[in-house]
Design an enzyme around this catalytic site. Structure first.
Site, PDB file in Angstrom:
ATOM      1  N   LYS A 273       0.840  -1.205   0.000  1.00 56.29           N
ATOM      2  CA  LYS A 273       0.000   0.000   0.000  1.00 56.29           C
ATOM      3  C   LYS A 273       0.868   1.245   0.000  1.00 56.29           C
ATOM      4  CE  LYS A 273      -3.320   2.539   2.947  1.00 56.29           C
ATOM      5  NZ  LYS A 273      -4.225   2.470   4.126  1.00 56.29           N
ATOM      6  N   ASP A 278      -2.984  10.074   3.752  1.00 61.36           N
ATOM      7  CA  ASP A 278      -4.372   9.618   3.890  1.00 61.36           C
ATOM      8  C   ASP A 278      -5.140  10.576   4.787  1.00 61.36           C
ATOM      9  OD1 ASP A 278      -6.751   8.291   4.119  1.00 61.36           O
ATOM     10  OD2 ASP A 278      -5.967   6.632   5.340  1.00 61.36           O
ATOM     11  N   LYS A 285     -10.764  12.340   8.235  1.00 54.94           N
ATOM     12  CA  LYS A 285     -10.301  11.945   9.572  1.00 54.94           C
ATOM     13  C   LYS A 285     -10.314  13.142  10.514  1.00 54.94           C
ATOM     14  CE  LYS A 285      -7.007   8.356   8.082  1.00 54.94           C
ATOM     15  NZ  LYS A 285      -7.615   7.230   8.811  1.00 54.94           N
ATOM     16  N   GLU A 357      -9.612   3.335   2.058  1.00 56.08           N
ATOM     17  CA  GLU A 357      -9.055   3.462   0.706  1.00 56.08           C
ATOM     18  C   GLU A 357      -7.966   2.436   0.408  1.00 56.08           C
ATOM     19  OE1 GLU A 357      -7.884   5.037   3.215  1.00 56.08           O
ATOM     20  OE2 GLU A 357      -5.726   4.789   2.932  1.00 56.08           O
ATOM     21  N   ARG A 359      -7.712  -0.754   1.028  1.00 51.70           N
ATOM     22  CA  ARG A 359      -8.206  -2.015   0.446  1.00 51.70           C
ATOM     23  C   ARG A 359      -8.619  -1.833  -1.002  1.00 51.70           C
ATOM     24  NH1 ARG A 359     -12.658  -2.366   5.063  1.00 51.70           N
ATOM     25  NH2 ARG A 359     -10.932  -1.292   6.074  1.00 51.70           N
TER      26      ARG A 359
HETATM   27  N1  BES Z   1      -4.470   4.285   6.906  1.00 48.39           N
HETATM   28  C1  BES Z   1      -5.603   3.958   7.698  1.00 48.39           C
HETATM   29  C2  BES Z   1      -5.299   2.951   8.804  1.00 48.39           C
HETATM   30  C3  BES Z   1      -4.341   3.371   9.875  1.00 48.39           C
HETATM   31  C4  BES Z   1      -4.813   3.781  11.103  1.00 48.39           C
HETATM   32  C5  BES Z   1      -2.977   3.275   9.682  1.00 48.39           C
HETATM   33  C6  BES Z   1      -3.929   4.130  12.103  1.00 48.39           C
HETATM   34  C7  BES Z   1      -2.092   3.636  10.693  1.00 48.39           C
HETATM   35  C8  BES Z   1      -2.560   4.047  11.898  1.00 48.39           C
HETATM   36  C9  BES Z   1      -6.702   3.373   6.821  1.00 48.39           C
HETATM   37  O1  BES Z   1      -6.748   3.844   5.524  1.00 48.39           O
HETATM   38  C10 BES Z   1      -7.998   3.713   7.449  1.00 48.39           C
HETATM   39  O2  BES Z   1      -8.306   4.877   7.484  1.00 48.39           O
HETATM   40  N2  BES Z   1      -8.733   2.713   7.919  1.00 48.39           N
HETATM   41  C11 BES Z   1      -9.992   2.938   8.520  1.00 48.39           C
HETATM   42  C12 BES Z   1     -10.954   1.916   7.978  1.00 48.39           C
HETATM   43  C13 BES Z   1     -12.383   2.177   8.356  1.00 48.39           C
HETATM   44  C14 BES Z   1     -12.893   3.431   7.687  1.00 48.39           C
HETATM   45  C15 BES Z   1     -13.219   0.988   7.934  1.00 48.39           C
HETATM   46  C16 BES Z   1      -9.829   2.768  10.028  1.00 48.39           C
HETATM   47  O3  BES Z   1      -9.040   1.926  10.452  1.00 48.39           O
HETATM   48  O4  BES Z   1     -10.435   3.532  10.758  1.00 48.39           O
HETATM   49 ZN    ZN Z   2      -4.964   4.553   4.757  1.00 48.90          ZN
HETATM   50 MN    MN Z   3      -7.897   5.609   5.354  1.00 52.33          MN
END
Ligand code: BES
Ligand code: ZN
Ligand code: MN
Length: 509
Positions: A273, A278, A285, A357, A359
């Site tokens: 990835k 992000d 976020k 995003e 996935r």
């Molecule tokens: N990049 C994030 C995951 C992440 C979180 C990486 C904390 C490093 C530290 C990923 O893209 C994400 O935002 N995942 C979401 C998924 C949810 C919306 C289903 C998450 O984990 O909140």
């Molecule tokens: Zn991410």
């Molecule tokens: Mn994300």
């Protein structure tokens, strides 16, 4: 020629007597409990008895990462100072422990401005795995974690020279070969860390691609970078859907290691990835901690760094690295929650959360990697916050099929010094991402978030061997420790390199 983002350090291997090692700081690992240092004669005398006093008075206990530094008596040993570093008990002295001990010692050297550090390999330990780990650990500790800090007194000095001292002349050849492997791996881990730590403005997808392309070409890999047009032509619409909110165009970086006499199978496919920032997109976020999302390309960085190591170490197997790189930004062109997009394999995805995003881009990249001939896939991603809740910051989640491949990856991680723990995908997880209007939904609620993400990826991984590593917890150290600075950890480079070097064949330990 200089490789960008790969600082190099001079090093040598010898079988000098400890007393003959000239260095600013000589590191001597010490085991807990009964270690009489019989194979390091004169160590106590060289310190004028300070070592003995420190041990007797429990100032130095030789628990893991305990450090005792003392000057040598002038005219006795050539090294000006000795750092005795605790390894803990002999039973727990794995290669990974030795790597951390070596890093700890190198940080002690840097903090004292010692530019030349030597490390004594003790007798009675398996010299090749340990020498590799020590070279790796010393190299890792030479990493400059404050690249943008300009006051030179604000950070510890860099190491300029590393010496590894073999226990005896008979092991010098083995130690030299092992140290070379350790050096290549340590450098590659540092490359991954440098990329992950880079701010989002410095390293948008185009810049990530050009740096990886340069490093890959210098390592002898063949490199293809697909731009936004090539991405569209190949039908990677999920990747496009993530990228379209950003002014920065996406890239897909493909690295190939294709040695002349390689067997036709396996073809290992490493997919990482590469979200260079992000924000969450329209499903934005919260502000708190968002700056950390510059590291959302840690999986891609690990793949690039492992491909470099695999090429430099001359794996006999075919390995392909695929890194989908994009930003995830909000904007008038951004994907809206509720949009439906068709992936490269024809499946339709209801994007109910634009922050899921990773996935999406991995789905297209996995399909793409199969189309390039990969028989055995491993993807690596900072995929979910949920994995941090499930497993914490010191072990990454491992998913996949069939079990034999998952076990192979797990064993490789164990040998190489990355920590992975297996997690399941039961049929209910697939149910959680059932869409009413499309083939699949990209996000389910909070329960089992790491598992539903893996269940999503499985729909795109195909029936062949596939493993998925969720490194959201392990990719970033929140605080510094004795052996590692704050920030990018370089996780997963070792396991991917080990798989690439062995072709995923089980290597008896
Ligand atoms: N990049 C994030 C995951 C992440 C979180 C990486 C904390 C490093 C530290 C990923 O893209 C994400 O935002 N995942 C979401 C998924 C949810 C919306 C289903 C998450 O984990 O909140
Ligand atoms: Zn991410
Ligand atoms: Mn994300």
């Amino acid at each position: 020629m200089h490789e960008p983002d790969v600082p190099s350090v001079d090093y040598d291997v010898s079988a000098s007597a400890p007393s003959d090692v000239s260095a600013d700081l000589l590191c001597v690992p010490v085991f807990d409990k009964d270690d009489a240092l019989d194979d390091v004669p004169g160590a106590d005398a060289a310190t004028g008895g300070e070592l003995g006093r420190a041990r007797a008075g429990h100032e130095f206990k030789a628990r893991a990462y305990d450090v005792f530094v003392t000057p040598t008596i002038p005219g006795q040993w050539k090294a000006r100072r000795i750092a005795f570093v605790g390894v803990g008990e002999r039973d727990g002295a794995t290669a990974e422990r030795l790597r951390r001990v070596a890093s700890t010692c190198a940080y002690v050297a840097r903090a004292r401005g010692a530019a030349h550090v030597a490390f004594l390999l003790r007798g009675g330990v398996p010299s090749d795995r340990f020498a590799q780990a020590v070279a790796d650990g010393l190299l890792m500790a030479s990493y400059d974690e404050a690249a943008y800090r300009q006051q030179s007194d604000a950070r510890p000095k860099r190491l300029e020279r590393i010496s590894i001292v073999a226990a005896d002349a008979a092991s010098v050849d083995a130690v030299t070969a092992a140290a070379r492997r350790g050096r290549v791996i340590g450098e590659s881990v540092n490359l991954a860390r440098a990329l992950v730590n880079e701010p989002g403005n410095v390293l948008p997808p185009r810049e990530l691609a050009s740096r990886i392309a340069r490093i890959g070409a210098m390592a002898g890999l063949s490199v293809d970078v697909y731009d936004e047009n090539a991405i569209r032509e190949r039908g990677m619409r999920l990747l496009q859907a993530v990228a379209q909110g950003s002014a920065e165009p996406p890239r897909v970086i493909v690295l190939r290691h294709n040695p002349p006499n390689a067997p036709a199978s396996p073809v290992i496919g490493l997919v990482g990835k590469g979200v260079t920032f992000d924000s969450g997109g329209i499903s934005i976020k919260p502000a708190e901690g968002m700056e950390r999302m510059r590291g959302d390309m840690a999986g891609g960085a690990a793949v690039a760094a492992a491909m470099r190591a695999i090429a430099r170490l001359g794996s006999p197997y075919r390995v392909i690295g695929v890194i989908p790189a994009t930003e995830n930004m909000p904007g008038s062109r951004a994907t809206r929650p509720g949009d439906v997009v068709k992936g490269m394999n024809g499946k339709t995805v209801e994007i109910n959360n634009t922050d899921a995003e990773g996935r999406l881009i991995l789905a297209d990249a996995l399909v793409f990697a199969r189309s390039l001939g990969a028989t055995h896939l491993i993807d690596v991603a900072t995929l979910t916050g949920a994995v941090v809740v499930a497993l914490g910051k010191h072990v990454a989640a491992l998913f996949g099929h069939p079990d034999a491949w998952v076990n192979t990856v797990r064993d490789a991680a164990e040998r190489a010094g990355d920590r992975l723990w297996p997690m399941p995908i039961y049929e209910e997880a697939r149910e959680q991402i059932r869409s009413e209007i499309a083939d699949i939904l990209n996000s389910a609620g909070r329960p089992g978030g790491a598992i539903t993400a893996a269940a999503f990826l499985r729909e795109f991984a195909g029936d062949g061997a596939w493993a998925h590593l969720d490194i959201a917890g392990t990719s970033w150290a929140e605080t510094k420790s004795a052996h590692q600075p704050k920030g990018a950890s370089g996780t997963a480079v070792r396991v991917l390199t080990e798989i690439g070097m062995t072709g995923g064949r089980t290597d008896p330990r």
